[in-house]
Design an enzyme around this catalytic site. Sequence first.
Site, mmCIF file in Angstrom:
data_model
loop_
_atom_site.group_PDB
_atom_site.id
_atom_site.type_symbol
_atom_site.label_atom_id
_atom_site.label_comp_id
_atom_site.label_asym_id
_atom_site.label_seq_id
_atom_site.Cartn_x
_atom_site.Cartn_y
_atom_site.Cartn_z
ATOM 1 N N HIS A 134 -8.396 -53.198 -20.253
ATOM 2 C CA HIS A 134 -8.221 -52.185 -20.381
ATOM 3 C C HIS A 134 -7.683 -50.888 -20.850
ATOM 4 C CE1 HIS A 134 -10.572 -50.663 -17.494
ATOM 5 N NE2 HIS A 134 -10.123 -48.932 -18.052
HETATM 6 C C1 UD1 Z 1 -11.673 -44.776 -20.543
HETATM 7 C C2 UD1 Z 1 -10.391 -43.645 -19.538
HETATM 8 C C3 UD1 Z 1 -10.320 -44.615 -19.081
HETATM 9 C C4 UD1 Z 1 -11.472 -45.081 -17.898
HETATM 10 C C5 UD1 Z 1 -12.136 -46.106 -19.938
HETATM 11 C C6 UD1 Z 1 -13.233 -46.415 -18.705
HETATM 12 C C7 UD1 Z 1 -9.257 -41.895 -20.618
HETATM 13 C C8 UD1 Z 1 -8.134 -41.193 -20.776
HETATM 14 N N1 UD1 Z 1 -9.562 -43.233 -20.058
HETATM 15 O O1 UD1 Z 1 -10.583 -45.025 -21.735
HETATM 16 O O2 UD1 Z 1 -9.633 -43.791 -17.586
HETATM 17 O O3 UD1 Z 1 -10.599 -46.475 -16.824
HETATM 18 O O4 UD1 Z 1 -12.637 -45.285 -20.464
HETATM 19 O O5 UD1 Z 1 -13.943 -47.716 -19.449
HETATM 20 O O6 UD1 Z 1 -10.087 -40.679 -20.574
HETATM 21 N N2 UD1 Z 1 -14.378 -47.307 -28.008
HETATM 22 C C9 UD1 Z 1 -15.813 -47.661 -28.614
HETATM 23 N N3 UD1 Z 1 -16.472 -47.197 -28.417
HETATM 24 C C10 UD1 Z 1 -17.104 -46.379 -27.597
HETATM 25 C C11 UD1 Z 1 -16.099 -45.853 -26.819
HETATM 26 C C12 UD1 Z 1 -14.799 -46.273 -26.963
HETATM 27 O O7 UD1 Z 1 -15.295 -48.537 -29.538
HETATM 28 O O8 UD1 Z 1 -18.014 -46.262 -26.895
HETATM 29 C C13 UD1 Z 1 -13.341 -47.092 -28.329
HETATM 30 C C14 UD1 Z 1 -11.966 -46.611 -29.943
HETATM 31 O O9 UD1 Z 1 -11.785 -47.807 -30.598
HETATM 32 C C15 UD1 Z 1 -11.789 -45.699 -28.634
HETATM 33 C C16 UD1 Z 1 -11.161 -46.727 -27.619
HETATM 34 O O10 UD1 Z 1 -12.384 -47.298 -27.321
HETATM 35 O O11 UD1 Z 1 -10.780 -45.465 -29.742
HETATM 36 C C17 UD1 Z 1 -10.673 -45.761 -26.169
HETATM 37 O O12 UD1 Z 1 -12.242 -45.030 -25.799
HETATM 38 P P1 UD1 Z 1 -11.663 -44.252 -24.838
HETATM 39 O O13 UD1 Z 1 -12.491 -43.099 -23.948
HETATM 40 O O14 UD1 Z 1 -10.478 -43.550 -25.564
HETATM 41 O O15 UD1 Z 1 -10.656 -44.401 -23.639
HETATM 42 P P2 UD1 Z 1 -10.705 -45.620 -22.700
HETATM 43 O O16 UD1 Z 1 -9.754 -46.568 -23.069
HETATM 44 O O17 UD1 Z 1 -12.102 -46.012 -22.925
HETATM 45 N N1 UDP Z 2 -18.495 -52.476 -15.855
HETATM 46 C C1 UDP Z 2 -19.415 -53.198 -16.811
HETATM 47 N N2 UDP Z 2 -19.923 -53.901 -17.152
HETATM 48 C C2 UDP Z 2 -18.398 -54.156 -17.821
HETATM 49 C C3 UDP Z 2 -17.247 -53.168 -17.463
HETATM 50 C C4 UDP Z 2 -17.226 -52.861 -16.758
HETATM 51 O O1 UDP Z 2 -20.775 -52.430 -16.402
HETATM 52 O O2 UDP Z 2 -18.273 -54.986 -18.322
HETATM 53 C C5 UDP Z 2 -18.551 -51.142 -14.697
HETATM 54 C C6 UDP Z 2 -17.645 -52.159 -13.447
HETATM 55 O O3 UDP Z 2 -18.750 -52.721 -12.741
HETATM 56 C C7 UDP Z 2 -17.251 -50.575 -12.926
HETATM 57 C C8 UDP Z 2 -17.002 -49.719 -13.925
HETATM 58 O O4 UDP Z 2 -17.862 -50.186 -15.187
HETATM 59 O O5 UDP Z 2 -18.749 -49.978 -12.224
HETATM 60 C C9 UDP Z 2 -15.576 -49.401 -14.542
HETATM 61 O O6 UDP Z 2 -15.333 -49.165 -15.275
HETATM 62 P P1 UDP Z 2 -13.993 -49.043 -16.375
HETATM 63 O O7 UDP Z 2 -13.348 -50.294 -15.511
HETATM 64 O O8 UDP Z 2 -14.410 -48.929 -17.327
HETATM 65 O O9 UDP Z 2 -13.192 -48.018 -15.762
HETATM 66 P P2 UDP Z 2 -12.181 -47.410 -14.157
HETATM 67 O O10 UDP Z 2 -12.654 -47.431 -13.247
HETATM 68 O O11 UDP Z 2 -10.757 -48.097 -14.656
HETATM 69 O O12 UDP Z 2 -11.748 -46.120 -14.492
#
Ligand code: UD1
Ligand code: UDP
Length: 362
Positions: free
Chosen positions: A204
């Site tokens: 991601h």
């Molecule tokens: C964010 C964090 C990242 C973390 C990740 C965990 C920042 C800069 N990034 O990245 O560090 O590893 O969360 O998962 O804070 N979206 C949905 N539904 C949701 C949430 C997001 O559809 O419930 C989609 C939207 O299109 C959105 C995109 O995901 O624009 C990105 O979401 P965003 O929270 O901006 O960043 P992540 O890539 O999730």
């Molecule tokens: N995770 C989850 N379901 C998924 C993918 C990840 O529960 O389908 C959990 C994972 O076990 C971990 C956390 O989400 O506890 C990590 O979050 P993510 O990878 O979104 O973000 P990061 O840790 O890179 O910031």
Amino acid sequence: MRIIVVVGARPNFIKVGPLMPALAQGGIEADIVHTGQHYDAVMSDVFFSDLEIPEPRWSLGVGSGTHAVQTGTAMMRLEELLLAERPDALLVVGDVNSTLAGALAAVKVHVPVIHLEAGLRSRDMSMPEEVNRLVTDQLSAMLLTPVAEAGENLIAEGVAPERIHFVGNIMAESVLRNIERIADRDVCGAHGMEPGSYVLATVHRPENTNHPERLSQIVAAFAASPLPVLFPVHPRTRPSLAEHGLDGESHGVRLVDPVGYLDMLALERDAAAIVTDSGGVQEEACMLHTPCVTVRRNTERGVTIEVGANRLARAYAEEISSALDEALASARDWQVPERWDTQVSRRVVDAILSGVIPLLGY
Ligand code: UD1
Ligand code: UDP
């Protein structure tokens, strides 16, 4: 003492899972504010139910947007809340935009910031998370670190040693507190996989999802895997895969929606190996003794490589494939890092009760 705890994105929920009962037990009154950075049920609600986290007292509905829009909107709403509530401290976790927004909003209205998971560094300023970590740590009155090296990083950046508390890794505590609850949970079977005979994948990071050539190399490596690949797809990644025609379920790669935390732990436990760019998943793989390949150029979780649980591969199919072969052939008897145990939340409470030192000038 009364604190407000900020959560916004998936990994935040898991970090506060073990923390909330420990705070209550320590006599610290704590309420959760959910910024709404993540909002889909599979990205948010499921973690509250899986981990029995108290309902947020406030939900700010920030949602998705560019970095400035998301961070700025969260700051505006958090500032209003902080001015109305005036807690003794604001606790932020991890490195997401909601973490940064909380720290910035609080410091300006003179509410001390406590940062849980302070001091990790990738030394890669192209990562939004590295920017969030650096700024949050400079603004924090109390810095709670997951590994010994994080304290050294903070000292090198001029943080006063009396502000730093080496509490250990809260993600590790969450694994240890939940793994027995799922001893009998068969999740891989429901996805057509056999325990010990599949690779679990998550992707991601923008550095991978926003570059079609990298994403296609990663998918090519999955297609070439000697074992079938189960890939719960983050909502950021799904459109990128579709846009480049990479979302077919061919070559033994099975794409599924994101799964809940307990299901994810079961999938990590039963996988032969994990390929990921997630921070939290690298740590969980280390705790569960499942070898990991991290598809990135660097990692702030270097300790997982040092103990022998993890290895880096850049987003080239051949590099990922050879790292995966190495992971599948590797021993699983590494030692987990120091203080990745069940006492992390207790150490957090002890640190807070020892007194949060206000920043100079408060
Ligand atoms: C964010 C964090 C990242 C973390 C990740 C965990 C920042 C800069 N990034 O990245 O560090 O590893 O969360 O998962 O804070 N979206 C949905 N539904 C949701 C949430 C997001 O559809 O419930 C989609 C939207 O299109 C959105 C995109 O995901 O624009 C990105 O979401 P965003 O929270 O901006 O960043 P992540 O890539 O999730
Ligand atoms: N995770 C989850 N379901 C998924 C993918 C990840 O529960 O389908 C959990 C994972 O076990 C971990 C956390 O989400 O506890 C990590 O979050 P993510 O990878 O979104 O973000 P990061 O840790 O890179 O910031």
